[in-house]
Structure formats: C-alpha cells, structure tokens
Write a protein that holds these residues in place. Structure first.
Motif, PDB file in Angstrom:
ATOM      1  N   VAL A 267      -4.826  -7.029  -4.818  1.00  0.00           N
ATOM      2  CA  VAL A 267      -5.235  -7.201  -3.432  1.00  0.00           C
ATOM      3  C   VAL A 267      -4.991  -5.866  -2.745  1.00  0.00           C
ATOM      4  CG1 VAL A 267      -4.870  -8.527  -1.322  1.00  0.00           C
ATOM      5  CG2 VAL A 267      -4.453  -9.600  -3.560  1.00  0.00           C
ATOM      6  N   ILE A 268      -6.054  -5.271  -2.253  1.00  0.00           N
ATOM      7  CA  ILE A 268      -5.907  -3.971  -1.585  1.00  0.00           C
ATOM      8  C   ILE A 268      -6.432  -4.048  -0.157  1.00  0.00           C
ATOM      9  CG2 ILE A 268      -5.975  -2.620  -3.736  1.00  0.00           C
ATOM     10  CD1 ILE A 268      -8.895  -1.910  -3.073  1.00  0.00           C
ATOM     11  N   ASP A 269      -5.939  -3.154   0.666  1.00  0.00           N
ATOM     12  CA  ASP A 269      -6.344  -3.137   2.066  1.00  0.00           C
ATOM     13  C   ASP A 269      -7.765  -2.576   2.200  1.00  0.00           C
ATOM     14  OD1 ASP A 269      -4.988  -3.495   4.877  1.00  0.00           O
ATOM     15  OD2 ASP A 269      -6.273  -1.709   5.003  1.00  0.00           O
ATOM     16  N   GLU A 270      -8.418  -2.955   3.284  1.00  0.00           N
ATOM     17  CA  GLU A 270      -9.767  -2.431   3.564  1.00  0.00           C
ATOM     18  C   GLU A 270      -9.788  -0.909   3.599  1.00  0.00           C
ATOM     19  OE1 GLU A 270     -11.683  -6.036   6.208  1.00  0.00           O
ATOM     20  OE2 GLU A 270     -10.422  -4.558   7.202  1.00  0.00           O
ATOM     21  N   GLU A 271      -8.665  -0.328   4.017  1.00  0.00           N
ATOM     22  CA  GLU A 271      -8.601   1.144   4.073  1.00  0.00           C
ATOM     23  C   GLU A 271      -8.602   1.786   2.687  1.00  0.00           C
ATOM     24  OE1 GLU A 271      -5.750   2.994   6.620  1.00  0.00           O
ATOM     25  OE2 GLU A 271      -5.764   1.313   8.026  1.00  0.00           O
ATOM     26  N   ASP A 272      -8.366   0.982   1.656  1.00  0.00           N
ATOM     27  CA  ASP A 272      -8.342   1.507   0.284  1.00  0.00           C
ATOM     28  C   ASP A 272      -9.542   1.019  -0.529  1.00  0.00           C
ATOM     29  OD1 ASP A 272      -5.731   2.852   0.474  1.00  0.00           O
ATOM     30  OD2 ASP A 272      -4.995   0.814   0.799  1.00  0.00           O
ATOM     31  N   GLN A 273     -10.538   0.551   0.189  1.00  0.00           N
ATOM     32  CA  GLN A 273     -11.728  -0.037  -0.417  1.00  0.00           C
ATOM     33  C   GLN A 273     -12.338   0.839  -1.514  1.00  0.00           C
ATOM     34  OE1 GLN A 273     -14.393  -1.355   2.595  1.00  0.00           O
ATOM     35  NE2 GLN A 273     -15.451  -2.688   1.162  1.00  0.00           N
ATOM     36  N   GLN A 274     -12.239   2.151  -1.356  1.00  0.00           N
ATOM     37  CA  GLN A 274     -12.847   3.070  -2.334  1.00  0.00           C
ATOM     38  C   GLN A 274     -12.265   2.931  -3.736  1.00  0.00           C
ATOM     39  OE1 GLN A 274     -10.874   3.996   0.178  1.00  0.00           O
ATOM     40  NE2 GLN A 274      -9.206   5.214  -0.701  1.00  0.00           N
ATOM     41  N   ASP A 275     -11.098   2.282  -3.854  1.00  0.00           N
ATOM     42  CA  ASP A 275     -10.480   2.110  -5.180  1.00  0.00           C
ATOM     43  C   ASP A 275     -11.040   0.911  -5.941  1.00  0.00           C
ATOM     44  OD1 ASP A 275      -8.828   4.252  -4.563  1.00  0.00           O
ATOM     45  OD2 ASP A 275      -7.210   2.963  -3.800  1.00  0.00           O
ATOM     46  N   THR A 276     -11.871   0.085  -5.255  1.00  0.00           N
ATOM     47  CA  THR A 276     -12.351  -1.172  -5.849  1.00  0.00           C
ATOM     48  C   THR A 276     -13.064  -0.958  -7.174  1.00  0.00           C
ATOM     49  OG1 THR A 276     -12.664  -1.979  -3.603  1.00  0.00           O
ATOM     50  CG2 THR A 276     -13.649  -3.287  -5.363  1.00  0.00           C
ATOM     51  N   THR A 277     -14.018  -0.046  -7.195  1.00  0.00           N
ATOM     52  CA  THR A 277     -14.831   0.162  -8.404  1.00  0.00           C
ATOM     53  C   THR A 277     -13.945   0.514  -9.588  1.00  0.00           C
ATOM     54  OG1 THR A 277     -16.547   0.990  -6.940  1.00  0.00           O
ATOM     55  CG2 THR A 277     -16.853   1.409  -9.286  1.00  0.00           C
ATOM     56  N   TRP A 278     -13.034   1.440  -9.371  1.00  0.00           N
ATOM     57  CA  TRP A 278     -12.145   1.871 -10.462  1.00  0.00           C
ATOM     58  C   TRP A 278     -11.312   0.694 -10.964  1.00  0.00           C
ATOM     59  CZ3 TRP A 278      -6.990   2.037 -11.746  1.00  0.00           C
ATOM     60  CH2 TRP A 278      -6.653   2.871 -12.831  1.00  0.00           C
ATOM     61  N   LEU A 279     -10.765  -0.089 -10.049  1.00  0.00           N
ATOM     62  CA  LEU A 279      -9.931  -1.231 -10.455  1.00  0.00           C
ATOM     63  C   LEU A 279     -10.754  -2.258 -11.231  1.00  0.00           C
ATOM     64  CD1 LEU A 279      -7.831  -1.710  -7.179  1.00  0.00           C
ATOM     65  CD2 LEU A 279      -6.963  -0.894  -9.377  1.00  0.00           C
ATOM     66  N   LYS A 280     -11.989  -2.493 -10.781  1.00  0.00           N
ATOM     67  CA  LYS A 280     -12.856  -3.444 -11.494  1.00  0.00           C
ATOM     68  C   LYS A 280     -13.194  -2.921 -12.887  1.00  0.00           C
ATOM     69  CE  LYS A 280     -14.824  -6.168  -7.786  1.00  0.00           C
ATOM     70  NZ  LYS A 280     -15.987  -6.514  -6.970  1.00  0.00           N
TER      71      LYS A 280
END
Ligand code: GDP
Ligand code: CA
Length: 319
Positions: A267-280
C-alpha cells in the motif's frame, strides 16, 4: 466458513495508528497484533518497553495525542526530582507512565513473562485487541554511529536521530526463542498486515527473532505492507537513515526489499504513485491511496481498505 484471522505486525507510533484503525473497523474481532520489544531499555532500574506501551496507551485512549507517545494528562514530578538528584533524565518518563514501568519491572522480577505482563497492562487499559510478543526474551536494538554503538533510545531520544547510522544489530537475537502464541497466530493467519512502521528496527527486529520470518513465509497468508514513506520521506523518525545504512533506497523499492521474501502486496501513498509499475513488475498487488493517518476516521478508513483490498486480491489470486 472459517472465521477470518488477521495479524498486524506493529512498531510504535506508525504501528499504533494502524492498530487503532483496525480496532475501530469491522475486523477488530479478527485481529491480533505482534509488537516490537527490541526498543526496550532500562532507566532508573526500571524496564521500559516503549513500542508496547505506545500500542497499549493508544488502543486504551490514554496516549498523549500531540506527541504520539506517553500518557495524556501527564505530570513529571518524579523526573524533576531525579534531575535534581543529578540523574540523566533525557528519557521523558511521566509520573503515570512510571507506574507502568514500576509494575512491569516488579512482575519481571517475580518471573512473570513479558507476554503476560503485556496482557495485564492491556487489560488495565481496556485494550481488547490481543497484543502478542515475538519473544519473551531480551533483545536490544543497537545502533552504530560516529559516537560508537548506542542503545536504540540513546540514538532515538538522547541524540534525536541526528547521527549518521553506520550499522544496526539486535543484541540477543540469536538466542531469543519465539513465543508459541506468535508462531501459532502467524501460521493461522489469512492476512498479515505490516504496519507503516520502521522496516529496519520496528519490523526488522520482529522478523529477526528466529523462526518468525520463516513462519510468515510458510503461513500461506496474504501479506500486505503499508509503506511508512510518503512522497519518498518518512512521516517521522529515522527510517530513511536506517534504510540508507542497510544499503536500501529510500522509496517503495527499499521497503519492498525488506519484505520481498513473503510479500504479496504493498500500500503506497498517492505521492509515490510512480513506484506502482515497478512494484507490479515484482509480482505485487498495489493499492495506491492517501496513507497519512491524522485522526480516528483516517485510521479506520485506511485500515479497512487495506483489509478489503487484501481479501479481494487474495480471492482473485485463488481464482
Ligand atoms: P516508532 O517505533 O515509534 O518509531 O514507530 P513505528 O516504527 O511504528 O513507525 C515509524 C514510521 O511510521 C515512520 O517511518 C513514519 O514514516 C511512519 N508513519 C507514522 N505515521 C504514519 C502515517 O500516518 N502514515 C504512514 N504511511 N506512515 C506513518
Ligand atoms: Ca520504536
């Protein structure tokens, strides 16, 4: 249908916010907490367990909400007197708080286990979420700095986390025995939530107790971690310095690397949204949402959504 079983791994302030959120959610009856004892230390001959007391005082609504630790309506007469007697008083222990430490120390001397003492203190404060300990043995987090090895509280409170962190160790960890209660709780969990706590000290010290991390890896539970970083920064405390000293990046990737052997979701904050792709790409499910918890509603709202997301994602994986 079997009943739902949720475990929260929690440190102090970040852990207590998550615990309070769960305690006021629909999932309160399904949740047990495993807390951190490695920040414990002795002051004035008394055994102090800051993370456990932060959990108990928060859940019992006795916490000083401004500070996030210590008792509300607190006075400091004993500490003033100790100061007048020339004692070190950088560790702020209020009069009400001291009663907890006297009680804990007294029972310890009588041979009562730390787990049992925790239960009795929790009962006194009307805390209904069970708080389990990873071990009843003594483990002490030590921090290596330019001033040498310090106890965690010396680094955290006396030095205000100002010193660079060179290394961290958990003294006594090799011989610490995990509690059966913690191992059973993990083994029987459907969902394990890692609170937005310091991954190196608070959660790291729980995971480092022999058999605990393996129990999580083998539990079959869906494991979800709430990042303690918002916009790549800690809300409070030295998690950033500690991630750096462990050779990890101060972002979602760094948090992931602390938990990757058992993690299903973050669960990450909206401010860290750019990390989503890498985590997926690492195979994780990712929930992007505001994660700052400032009031009871935000705590309950976030933690309810964390559980709902975990249950839905788990179901989807099983399909
Ligand atoms: P400590 O034992 O008192 O240091 O507390 P913890 O280890 O439980 O939590 C410390 C971490 O909690 C810090 O890294 C903070 O960034 C994080 N934290 C505190 N409040 C919040 C919050 O509302 N949301 C998120 N996402 N993180 C938080
Ligand atoms: Ca702590």
């Amino acid at each position: 249908m079997t009943t739902l079983n949720i475990t929260l791994l929690a440190g102090g302030v970040g852990g207590a916010k998550a615990a309070e959120g769960l305690a006021k959610s629909h999932y309160a009856d399904s949740t047990k907490i495993i807390g951190n004892i490695a920040d414990d230390d002795e002051f004035h001959g008394l055994w102090v367990s800051p993370d456990i007391d932060t959990l108990i005082y928060s859940l019992g609504d006795q916490i000083d909400r401004q500070q996030g630790w210590g008792r509300k309506h607190e006075t400091h007469q004993v500490l003033s007197e100790l100061n007048a007697l020339g004692q070190d008083t950088w560790m702020t222990l209020g009069d009400l708080d001291l009663a907890t430490h006297i009680y804990r120390t007294n029972l310890k001397h009588q041979g009562v286990s730390a787990s049992e003492i925790t239960q009795r203190l929790a009962k006194r404060h009307g805390v209904t979420l069970p708080i389990l300990l990873p071990t009843d043995d003594v483990v002490k987090t030590r921090v290596k700095t330019s001033k040498g090895w310090l106890s965690f509280q010396e680094f955290f409170v006396r030095e205000h986390c100002q010193l660079d962190v060179i290394d961290i160790e958990y003294q006594g960890i090799e011989s610490a025995k995990p509690t059966q209660a913690a191992l059973d709780q993990i083994a029987n969990s459907d969902v394990i939530i890692i609170a937005p706590s310091n991954p190196i000290v608070s959660i790291g010290a729980i995971l480092a107790v022999p058999e605990i991390q393996q129990a999580i890896e083998h539990s079959g539970a869906y494991v979800i971690a709430v990042s303690p970083l918002i916009g790549g920064k800690t809300v409070k405390g030295p998690a950033d310095k500690m991630l750096e000293s462990a050779g990890k990046s101060i972002d979602s990737k760094g948090i992931y690397s602390c938990y990757y052997t058992f993690l299903n979701a973050m669960v990450i904050d909206e401010e860290d949204q750019q990390d989503t792709t890498w985590l997926k790409e690492q195979g994780l499910d990712v929930l992007v949402t505001p994660t700052l918890m400032k009031n009871p509603e935000e705590k309950t709202d976030l933690m309810s959504r964390v559980v709902e997301f975990a249950l839905a994602s788990q179901k989807q994986r099983a399909a």
